[in-house]
Structure formats: C-alpha cells, structure tokens
Design an enzyme around this catalytic site. Structure first.
Site, PDB file in Angstrom:
ATOM      1  N   ARG A 150       6.861  31.346  -5.252  1.00  0.00           N
ATOM      2  CA  ARG A 150       6.596  30.227  -4.465  1.00  0.00           C
ATOM      3  C   ARG A 150       5.529  30.869  -3.470  1.00  0.00           C
ATOM      4  NH1 ARG A 150      12.196  29.556  -5.660  1.00  0.00           N
ATOM      5  NH2 ARG A 150      12.814  27.892  -6.689  1.00  0.00           N
ATOM      6  N   LYS A 181      15.050  29.709  -2.789  1.00  0.00           N
ATOM      7  CA  LYS A 181      15.613  28.494  -2.432  1.00  0.00           C
ATOM      8  C   LYS A 181      17.305  28.511  -2.353  1.00  0.00           C
ATOM      9  CE  LYS A 181      12.269  24.960  -3.245  1.00  0.00           C
ATOM     10  NZ  LYS A 181      12.080  23.790  -4.039  1.00  0.00           N
ATOM     11  N   HIS A 250       0.899  26.822  -6.190  1.00  0.00           N
ATOM     12  CA  HIS A 250       2.004  26.466  -7.244  1.00  0.00           C
ATOM     13  C   HIS A 250       1.612  26.193  -8.616  1.00  0.00           C
ATOM     14  CE1 HIS A 250       6.319  25.759  -6.492  1.00  0.00           C
ATOM     15  NE2 HIS A 250       6.257  25.049  -7.604  1.00  0.00           N
ATOM     16  N   ARG A 253       2.316  29.599 -10.294  1.00  0.00           N
ATOM     17  CA  ARG A 253       3.735  29.645 -10.825  1.00  0.00           C
ATOM     18  C   ARG A 253       3.929  28.736 -12.055  1.00  0.00           C
ATOM     19  NH1 ARG A 253       9.215  30.089  -8.635  1.00  0.00           N
ATOM     20  NH2 ARG A 253      10.316  28.382  -9.116  1.00  0.00           N
ATOM     21  N   HIS A 276      15.574  28.885 -10.622  1.00  0.00           N
ATOM     22  CA  HIS A 276      15.908  27.658 -10.575  1.00  0.00           C
ATOM     23  C   HIS A 276      17.509  27.705 -10.731  1.00  0.00           C
ATOM     24  CE1 HIS A 276      11.869  26.154 -12.567  1.00  0.00           C
ATOM     25  NE2 HIS A 276      11.773  26.217 -11.118  1.00  0.00           N
ATOM     26  N   TYR A 285       8.974  22.971 -18.705  1.00  0.00           N
ATOM     27  CA  TYR A 285       7.975  24.011 -19.150  1.00  0.00           C
ATOM     28  C   TYR A 285       7.873  23.993 -20.673  1.00  0.00           C
ATOM     29  CZ  TYR A 285       7.390  25.262 -14.492  1.00  0.00           C
ATOM     30  OH  TYR A 285       7.073  25.268 -13.168  1.00  0.00           O
TER      31      TYR A 285
END
Length: 307
Positions: A150, A181, A250, A253, A276, A285
C-alpha cells in the site's frame, strides 16, 4: 414525460431558491418527481396518501425498466425529500419513503495493468532529471509492483529496523518488513529486480536525505516522501513510459495481486501477501483472473468469436 404538477413544482422551487441545489441535481430531481407523479397517476393514487407498499411497487418498476442502482438512489432521495417537506408543512402524517433502500450497486473491479504494461513501467528509466530521483522512482515502482505494498506502507518504510519504525527492507534477507492495517506486521519476499533497484537508490540516497532522516524514500528536500509526491511522480513516469492509462500507486498493488494469482492460483497465499484480514477481500482478484482467461479464450479459440 409531463412537467411536474403545482405541488411538486413548489418543492422544486424551494430546492432551487432556498436550498440552492445545483442545476444538474435539480434536473435529476425534476425527472425523478415527474416519474413519481406519473406512477401515482397510473395507479390511481394521490401522492399525499401514498403508502409504503405503493412506493415499493414504484421502485420495483424502476428496477424493471433497467435503471442503475445509483439512478434509483437519486430517485428515492428526491421522493424522500418531497415527503419530508410536506411533513414539515403538516400535509402528510408520515414519510412513506422512509425505510426504502436502493439496490446495492455492484462494486467495480479494481483496475490492474496488464503484465506487459506493468513490466514496461518497472523497466522505464524514470522521469528525466536528477539521477538520485530517477533511482528512487525505479525502486519505488519495483516495491509497489514487486511486493504489492500500500502507498502508506511504502512511504512509512525506514532504512533500518528500529523501535519507532513502521517498516524496513532487509536486502540480505531479500524481504520487506511492513506494518499494515490493523497494526499487523507481515514479511514480504523481494525479487532480484527490487533488490537491485534498492541498492542503486541507497547508494545515491545520501545526496538527498538529511543526515538524521530515517525514511527510506525521501523527497528532493531530504525529508520523508509524502503520498501526493509519490502519486505525481508515478503518474508522470507512466505517461513517459507510454502507458495508455492513468496509473496510481494502488493500481500496482492490484496488478501485483492479479498477476500473482494468475501464475500461482493460490488465493490463500495472495491473501497473506496482501495483508487482507478476510479472504473475501482477496477473492475479487479471482474475477480479474477470469477476465484475463476470457480475453485469452476470445483471442485464441477458433470457436470463441460469435457473429
């Protein structure tokens, strides 16, 4: 479609004069309310006495006509505003639109570059100018596409590990340690291209960075690179590389995830690499992968083309 009646027009005048609604929004509301009046007239229902089941039926009619979820949401906003305005005047006892929700809009697939375009961007020399900045930009591109970082994770990297560091690269271990995150750390393998680009940048970094600056990537002022500076440089780099689309960090990514999934088919591994929390986030994806396979099929299979 007929023009709105006097009572609805009074509401539209209120929006135009007192609320100063934008002209485009006012046009959309006018169309939505004219459609509401037409639906009520066809059903033999007075608008002020309409009940929630009437409104639900009229929403169903909009869906049946193929209106997009966003268009239905705008119509509901116009209808809700009309009944709310009537309610403040004591003309209706309740708002029959309350509780009605538009259908959920399908989430657009993330935009990813083709493998050819991603490689072309990574191999591009960079925006002409200072050699140190060019080396920095190449290293940034390699990390964004090669590790799927990110943008905040990348700008947060330091040169070395430390108690205050939010991430760093270990060239000997060929890995990037990243704080993602939710305060979760993850270790990402780096390929040879990324390592080589980082070595070139680190050799030139002292010509830009302030002596006490811990950041791995710095601006021409010698302090930590900010996200806006990174976005602008990447956009210009992509333009000069001849890419046909506007590129943002992004997108690299997304490209990393899509290309990795196309090659490996290992959804769980891609989830771990991206950081994630839920595999459902990564599953988008698989749709990108299907698009890729469909394009290959359409281009290569003799029975794919339909008249």
């Amino acid at each position: 479609m007929a023009a709105p009646g006097a009572e609805v027009q009074a509401f539209l005048d209120h929006l135009r004069v007192e609320r100063r609604l934008a002209a485009r929004t006012l046009t959309l509301y006018t169309e939505a309310l004219a459609g509401l009046e037409a639906a009520a007239l066809a059903a033999g229902v007075e608008l002020r006495t309409a009940r929630p089941h009437h409104l639900r039926g009229w929403v169903a009619q909009l869906r049946g006509r193929g209106l997009a979820p966003r268009s239905i949401a705008i119509a509901l906003a116009a209808w809700r505003g009309l009944y709310r305005w009537w309610g403040r005047q004591g003309l209706v006892e309740a708002n029959p639109v309350d509780g009605l929700r538009p259908p959920k809009a399908a989430k657009p697939l993330p935009k990813a570059l083709s493998v050819e375009h991603a490689v072309a961007l990574a191999e591009h020399e960079g925006v002409p100018g200072d050699a140190a900045l060019m080396a920095r930009d190449r290293a940034i591109t390699e990390l964004l596409y090669g590790c799927g970082l990110r943008v905040a994770e990348l700008t947060g990297l330091d040169v070395q590990a430390g108690t205050q560091a939010r991430g760093w690269v270990d060239l000997d271990d060929a890995s990037a340690q990243v704080l993602g995150k939710g305060g979760k750390w993850r270790s990402l393998p780096m390929g040879g291209a990324a390592i080589n680009a980082l070595r070139e940048w680190l050799a030139l970094r002292p010509t830009l960075a302030h002596l006490e600056e811990a950041a791995l990537f710095v601006s021409r002022r010698g302090t930590r690179l900010c996200t806006n500076q990174l976005r602008n440089r990447l956009r210009e780099q992509a333009r000069q590389a001849g890419l046909p689309t506007r590129v943002h960090p992004h997108m690299l990514r997304h490209s990393y995830a899509s290309h990795l999934l196309q090659s490996s088919g290992d959804l769980r591994a891609v989830q771990e690499l991206l950081g994630h929390a839920s595999i459902a986030t990564t599953q988008v994806y698989t749709k990108l992968d299907h698009q890729h396979l469909a394009k290959v099929y359409d281009a290569a299979h003799p029975r794919a083309r339909r008249k």
